[in-house]
Design a protein around this motif. Sequence first.
Motif, short mmCIF file in Angstrom:
data_model
loop_
_atom_site.label_atom_id
_atom_site.label_comp_id
_atom_site.label_asym_id
_atom_site.label_seq_id
_atom_site.Cartn_x
_atom_site.Cartn_y
_atom_site.Cartn_z
N ILE A 1 44.17 41.31 -8.29
CA ILE A 1 45.01 41.65 -6.98
C ILE A 1 44.56 41.01 -5.80
N THR A 2 43.20 40.82 -5.80
CA THR A 2 42.57 40.24 -4.41
C THR A 2 42.93 39.05 -4.17
N LYS A 3 43.65 38.39 -5.14
CA LYS A 3 43.91 36.86 -5.03
C LYS A 3 45.61 36.63 -4.95
N MET A 4 46.24 38.03 -4.82
CA MET A 4 47.66 37.85 -4.64
C MET A 4 48.04 37.31 -3.45
N THR A 5 49.38 36.77 -3.18
CA THR A 5 49.67 36.11 -1.90
C THR A 5 51.26 36.56 -1.66
N PRO A 6 51.57 36.30 -0.44
CA PRO A 6 52.91 36.71 -0.13
C PRO A 6 54.03 36.30 -1.06
N ARG A 7 53.77 35.17 -1.71
CA ARG A 7 54.81 34.66 -2.71
C ARG A 7 55.13 35.35 -3.86
N GLU A 8 54.05 36.55 -4.17
CA GLU A 8 54.44 37.63 -4.97
C GLU A 8 55.38 38.73 -4.59
N ILE A 9 55.75 38.66 -3.34
CA ILE A 9 56.77 39.84 -3.01
C ILE A 9 58.10 39.43 -3.77
N LEU A 10 58.65 40.56 -4.51
CA LEU A 10 59.69 40.39 -5.22
C LEU A 10 60.82 40.04 -4.23
N PRO A 11 61.85 39.25 -4.89
CA PRO A 11 62.98 38.78 -4.19
C PRO A 11 63.68 39.79 -3.12
N GLY A 12 63.91 39.57 -2.04
CA GLY A 12 64.86 40.67 -1.38
C GLY A 12 63.87 41.70 -0.71
N ALA A 13 62.76 42.09 -1.35
CA ALA A 13 61.83 43.09 -0.84
C ALA A 13 61.70 43.22 0.45
N LYS A 14 60.93 42.13 1.12
CA LYS A 14 60.50 42.05 2.66
C LYS A 14 61.78 41.98 3.57
N GLU A 15 62.91 41.44 3.10
CA GLU A 15 64.06 41.16 3.84
C GLU A 15 64.75 42.59 4.18
N PHE A 16 64.70 43.51 3.02
CA PHE A 16 65.16 44.80 2.91
C PHE A 16 64.53 45.89 3.90
N LEU A 17 63.15 45.59 3.52
CA LEU A 17 62.32 46.51 4.44
C LEU A 17 62.21 46.12 5.96
N GLU B 1 46.95 49.62 -0.67
CA GLU B 1 46.76 49.20 0.75
C GLU B 1 46.24 47.76 0.42
N THR B 2 45.27 47.48 -0.56
CA THR B 2 44.77 45.91 -0.86
C THR B 2 46.10 45.07 -1.08
N ILE B 3 46.86 45.73 -2.13
CA ILE B 3 48.09 44.82 -2.31
C ILE B 3 48.98 44.48 -1.29
N LEU B 4 49.26 45.30 -0.31
CA LEU B 4 50.03 45.37 0.80
C LEU B 4 49.67 44.33 1.86
N ARG B 5 48.14 44.20 2.14
CA ARG B 5 47.36 43.44 2.75
C ARG B 5 47.41 41.96 2.19
N GLN B 6 47.29 42.02 1.00
CA GLN B 6 47.08 40.69 0.64
C GLN B 6 48.83 40.01 0.67
N VAL B 7 49.82 40.79 0.39
CA VAL B 7 51.07 40.06 0.59
C VAL B 7 51.45 39.98 1.96
N GLY B 8 50.86 40.64 2.99
CA GLY B 8 51.10 40.61 4.47
C GLY B 8 52.46 41.46 4.93
N ILE B 9 52.36 42.86 4.17
CA ILE B 9 53.57 43.57 4.62
C ILE B 9 53.19 44.92 5.03
N THR B 10 51.97 45.38 5.23
CA THR B 10 51.41 46.43 5.80
C THR B 10 52.21 47.18 6.85
N HIS B 11 52.68 46.22 7.91
CA HIS B 11 53.40 46.53 9.10
C HIS B 11 54.55 47.07 9.01
#
Length: 216
Positions: free
Chosen positions: A85-101, A121-131
């Motif tokens: 998971i420490t190699k995860m990237t923002p591309r791995e966010i499921l469709p529509g999830a970031k937009e809905f948030l 926390e590691t996953i959210l940081r990796q995909v860039g949506i902690t904020h």
Amino acid sequence: MSKPKACIFDLDGVIVDTAVYHYKAWRRLANQLGFDFTETQNEELKGISRIESLKIILNWGGVSKSDAEMQELATLKNEWYVEMITKMTPREILPGAKEFLELVKANHYLTALGSASKNSETILRQVGITHLFDALVDGNKVSKSKPDPEVFLVGAQELNVPPNQCVVFEDAIAGIQAAKSGGMKAVGIGKAEVLKGADLVVAGLLEMTLAKLENL
């Protein structure tokens, strides 16, 4: 119920799909112990704690281990999982999830994560949506697994919103049950025939709108 004020999201299967990494890590462990299991069997492990998952897997393989050995195996599996998971990237966010948030935040809803994962926390940081979250409640803050509502009740508490003004987004039946027993509305992510008891079921956050949220 009065208009919802907060959205509480499960992580796996709702915002990102880390099931594939859990499967790879558990399968590697099973192979090391001399057996294998299928992706279909893996479905049974959704939303279940690490030690409970290990017990189910050992049972499939007809392997018995002491509590101390089980702790060691669970730790080993987690090390392999974290490595992936420490190699995860923002591309791995499921469709529509970031937009809905972003949409709910822009419309003054409070947001919390309610996940059994100790690595959220590691996953959210990796995909860039902690904020995009006002509160993070995960396996490091709670001890009871779903269907116990603890993780969602702590989330509501941290947001300072009463449970009946919270909407939970979940992909597992145990999570839907946890939300309902905590006195919250539940939106199921997946199939309606599986997620019985949910107030609304959508295939993914891509299908969620403000109108659907406000009409729950």
